[in-house]
Design a protein around this motif. Structure first.
Motif, PDB file in Angstrom:
ATOM      1  N   ALA A  32       0.820  -1.211   0.000  1.00 57.46           N
ATOM      2  CA  ALA A  32       0.000   0.000   0.000  1.00 57.46           C
ATOM      3  C   ALA A  32       0.855   1.263   0.000  1.00 57.46           C
ATOM      4  O   ALA A  32       0.453   2.292  -0.559  1.00 57.46           O
ATOM      5  N   LEU A  33       2.047   1.201   0.586  1.00 54.62           N
ATOM      6  CA  LEU A  33       2.907   2.383   0.693  1.00 54.62           C
ATOM      7  C   LEU A  33       3.805   2.606  -0.521  1.00 54.62           C
ATOM      8  O   LEU A  33       4.182   3.741  -0.813  1.00 54.62           O
ATOM      9  N   LEU A  34       4.192   1.540  -1.216  1.00 52.37           N
ATOM     10  CA  LEU A  34       5.094   1.676  -2.368  1.00 52.37           C
ATOM     11  C   LEU A  34       4.297   1.674  -3.663  1.00 52.37           C
ATOM     12  O   LEU A  34       3.551   0.733  -3.950  1.00 52.37           O
ATOM     13  N   ALA A  35       4.498   2.693  -4.478  1.00 54.44           N
ATOM     14  CA  ALA A  35       3.782   2.840  -5.747  1.00 54.44           C
ATOM     15  C   ALA A  35       4.293   1.844  -6.784  1.00 54.44           C
ATOM     16  O   ALA A  35       5.446   1.396  -6.718  1.00 54.44           O
ATOM     17  N   GLU A  36       3.434   1.521  -7.742  1.00 52.30           N
ATOM     18  CA  GLU A  36       3.894   0.774  -8.909  1.00 52.30           C
ATOM     19  C   GLU A  36       4.999   1.603  -9.551  1.00 52.30           C
ATOM     20  O   GLU A  36       4.889   2.822  -9.650  1.00 52.30           O
ATOM     21  N   GLY A  37       6.072   0.965  -9.947  1.00 51.54           N
ATOM     22  CA  GLY A  37       7.203   1.680 -10.533  1.00 51.54           C
ATOM     23  C   GLY A  37       8.206   2.177  -9.515  1.00 51.54           C
ATOM     24  O   GLY A  37       9.194   2.825  -9.870  1.00 51.54           O
ATOM     25  N   ASP A  82       0.538  16.837  -7.564  1.00 55.86           N
ATOM     26  CA  ASP A  82       0.264  15.557  -6.909  1.00 55.86           C
ATOM     27  C   ASP A  82       1.530  14.809  -6.498  1.00 55.86           C
ATOM     28  O   ASP A  82       1.522  13.596  -6.349  1.00 55.86           O
ATOM     29  N   ALA A  83       2.630  15.549  -6.289  1.00 57.36           N
ATOM     30  CA  ALA A  83       3.884  14.908  -5.870  1.00 57.36           C
ATOM     31  C   ALA A  83       4.691  15.862  -4.998  1.00 57.36           C
ATOM     32  O   ALA A  83       4.671  17.082  -5.194  1.00 57.36           O
ATOM     33  N   VAL A  84       5.395  15.263  -4.021  1.00 55.44           N
ATOM     34  CA  VAL A  84       6.239  16.036  -3.109  1.00 55.44           C
ATOM     35  C   VAL A  84       7.568  15.318  -2.910  1.00 55.44           C
ATOM     36  O   VAL A  84       7.658  14.097  -3.050  1.00 55.44           O
ATOM     37  N   SER A 106      12.808  11.118  -0.558  1.00 59.11           N
ATOM     38  CA  SER A 106      11.731  10.285  -1.079  1.00 59.11           C
ATOM     39  C   SER A 106      10.784  11.155  -1.890  1.00 59.11           C
ATOM     40  O   SER A 106      10.487  12.286  -1.498  1.00 59.11           O
ATOM     41  N   ILE A 107      10.315  10.615  -2.983  1.00 62.71           N
ATOM     42  CA  ILE A 107       9.259  11.261  -3.753  1.00 62.71           C
ATOM     43  C   ILE A 107       7.979  10.492  -3.463  1.00 62.71           C
ATOM     44  O   ILE A 107       7.913   9.273  -3.639  1.00 62.71           O
ATOM     45  N   TRP A 108       6.985  11.226  -2.975  1.00 61.30           N
ATOM     46  CA  TRP A 108       5.667  10.681  -2.695  1.00 61.30           C
ATOM     47  C   TRP A 108       4.696  11.256  -3.707  1.00 61.30           C
ATOM     48  O   TRP A 108       4.729  12.454  -3.982  1.00 61.30           O
ATOM     49  N   LYS A 109       3.849  10.395  -4.277  1.00 49.58           N
ATOM     50  CA  LYS A 109       2.852  10.875  -5.232  1.00 49.58           C
ATOM     51  C   LYS A 109       1.464  10.478  -4.756  1.00 49.58           C
ATOM     52  O   LYS A 109       1.287   9.427  -4.133  1.00 49.58           O
ATOM     53  N   ARG A 110       0.522  11.355  -5.040  1.00 44.94           N
ATOM     54  CA  ARG A 110      -0.858  11.069  -4.674  1.00 44.94           C
ATOM     55  C   ARG A 110      -1.454  10.197  -5.764  1.00 44.94           C
ATOM     56  O   ARG A 110      -1.419  10.528  -6.929  1.00 44.94           O
ATOM     57  N   THR A 111      -1.961   9.029  -5.327  1.00 44.92           N
ATOM     58  CA  THR A 111      -2.612   8.092  -6.221  1.00 44.92           C
ATOM     59  C   THR A 111      -4.030   7.910  -5.699  1.00 44.92           C
ATOM     60  O   THR A 111      -4.222   7.294  -4.646  1.00 44.92           O
ATOM     61  N   ARG A 114      -4.769   8.379  -1.732  1.00 48.80           N
ATOM     62  CA  ARG A 114      -3.662   8.091  -0.811  1.00 48.80           C
ATOM     63  C   ARG A 114      -2.322   8.492  -1.424  1.00 48.80           C
ATOM     64  O   ARG A 114      -2.177   8.622  -2.630  1.00 48.80           O
ATOM     65  N   TRP A 115      -1.358   8.661  -0.533  1.00 50.35           N
ATOM     66  CA  TRP A 115       0.009   8.945  -0.934  1.00 50.35           C
ATOM     67  C   TRP A 115       0.781   7.631  -0.998  1.00 50.35           C
ATOM     68  O   TRP A 115       0.622   6.768  -0.135  1.00 50.35           O
ATOM     69  N   GLN A 116       1.642   7.498  -2.027  1.00 49.24           N
ATOM     70  CA  GLN A 116       2.519   6.338  -2.145  1.00 49.24           C
ATOM     71  C   GLN A 116       3.920   6.813  -2.513  1.00 49.24           C
ATOM     72  O   GLN A 116       4.093   7.789  -3.247  1.00 49.24           O
ATOM     73  N   MET A 117       4.919   6.079  -2.017  1.00 47.95           N
ATOM     74  CA  MET A 117       6.309   6.407  -2.310  1.00 47.95           C
ATOM     75  C   MET A 117       6.664   5.867  -3.694  1.00 47.95           C
ATOM     76  O   MET A 117       6.474   4.698  -3.991  1.00 47.95           O
ATOM     77  N   LEU A 118       7.190   6.762  -4.526  1.00 48.62           N
ATOM     78  CA  LEU A 118       7.593   6.401  -5.884  1.00 48.62           C
ATOM     79  C   LEU A 118       9.101   6.183  -5.974  1.00 48.62           C
ATOM     80  O   LEU A 118       9.579   5.362  -6.749  1.00 48.62           O
ATOM     81  N   PHE A 119       9.864   6.918  -5.152  1.00 43.09           N
ATOM     82  CA  PHE A 119      11.328   6.868  -5.225  1.00 43.09           C
ATOM     83  C   PHE A 119      11.903   7.130  -3.842  1.00 43.09           C
ATOM     84  O   PHE A 119      11.363   7.926  -3.074  1.00 43.09           O
TER      85      PHE A 119
END
Length: 134
Positions: A32-37, A82-84, A106-111, A114-119
C-alpha cells in the motif's frame, strides 16, 4: 495542495511507518505504501525495484541488527500538484558498532485518495557539524 504543516505531518508519518519493523514485515502495508514503478537507490549503492523491496522488507528479522533509527531535519517541497519531495537525515546507533548517518530523499505521489512512495534514496554521510564545531 493541502496546508503545508498538515501535509508534512502526513508524509512524515507515512515515511516513518516504513521505518517500523511491524510495518516493514507486513506485505499488505508495504504494498500500500510503495507505488507501482517504485525504485530505491540504497545507501549501499544498490538499486531496488518494488517487488524485490517488498520481499526484502517482509523477510527482515524482528529486531534490526544495526540499532535503532532516528530521523530528523524533515523538509517537504512540492514538485507538482500531486507529488512532493521529502528530505531528512537519519542516524542509526548500533549497540556494538559505529554510528551510521545518511541523508534521505523520497518522492511521494498522490494516487487516488492516498500517498505512495515512488522513489527513495539514502546517501551515507559524515555526522552533521554542531555549531561549536563551526
Amino acid at each position: 495542495m493541502a496546508n503545508s504543516t498538515v501535509l508534512i505531518d502526513e508524509i512524515r508519518a507515512l515515511e516513518e511507518a516504513l521505518h517500523r519493523p511491524e510495518v516493514r514485515r507486513s506485505r499488505t502495508a508495504v504494498e500500500a505504501l510503495l507505488a507501482e514503478g517504485f525504485v530505491e537507490f540504497g545507501a549501499s549503492g544498490t538499486r531496488y525495484h518494488r517487488a524485490e523491496m517488498i520481499e526484502l522488507l517482509c523477510d527482515e528479522d524482528d529486531e534490526p541488527a544495526d540499532g535503532e533509527l532516528e530521523a530528523t531535519d524533515f523538509s517537504l517541497m512540492p514538485i507538482s500538484s500531486d507529488a512532493v519531495l521529502l528530505t531528512y537525515r537519519t542516524v542509526r546507533r548500533g549497540s556494538d558498532g559505529p554510528e551510521r548517518q545518511a541523508l534521505r530523499s523520497s518522492i511521494w505521489k498522490r494516487t487516488g485518495e492516498r500517498w505512495q512512495m515512488l522513489f527513495h534514496q539514502g546517501t551515507l554521510t559524515r555526522p552533521a557539524a554542531s555549531p561549536a564545531d563551526g
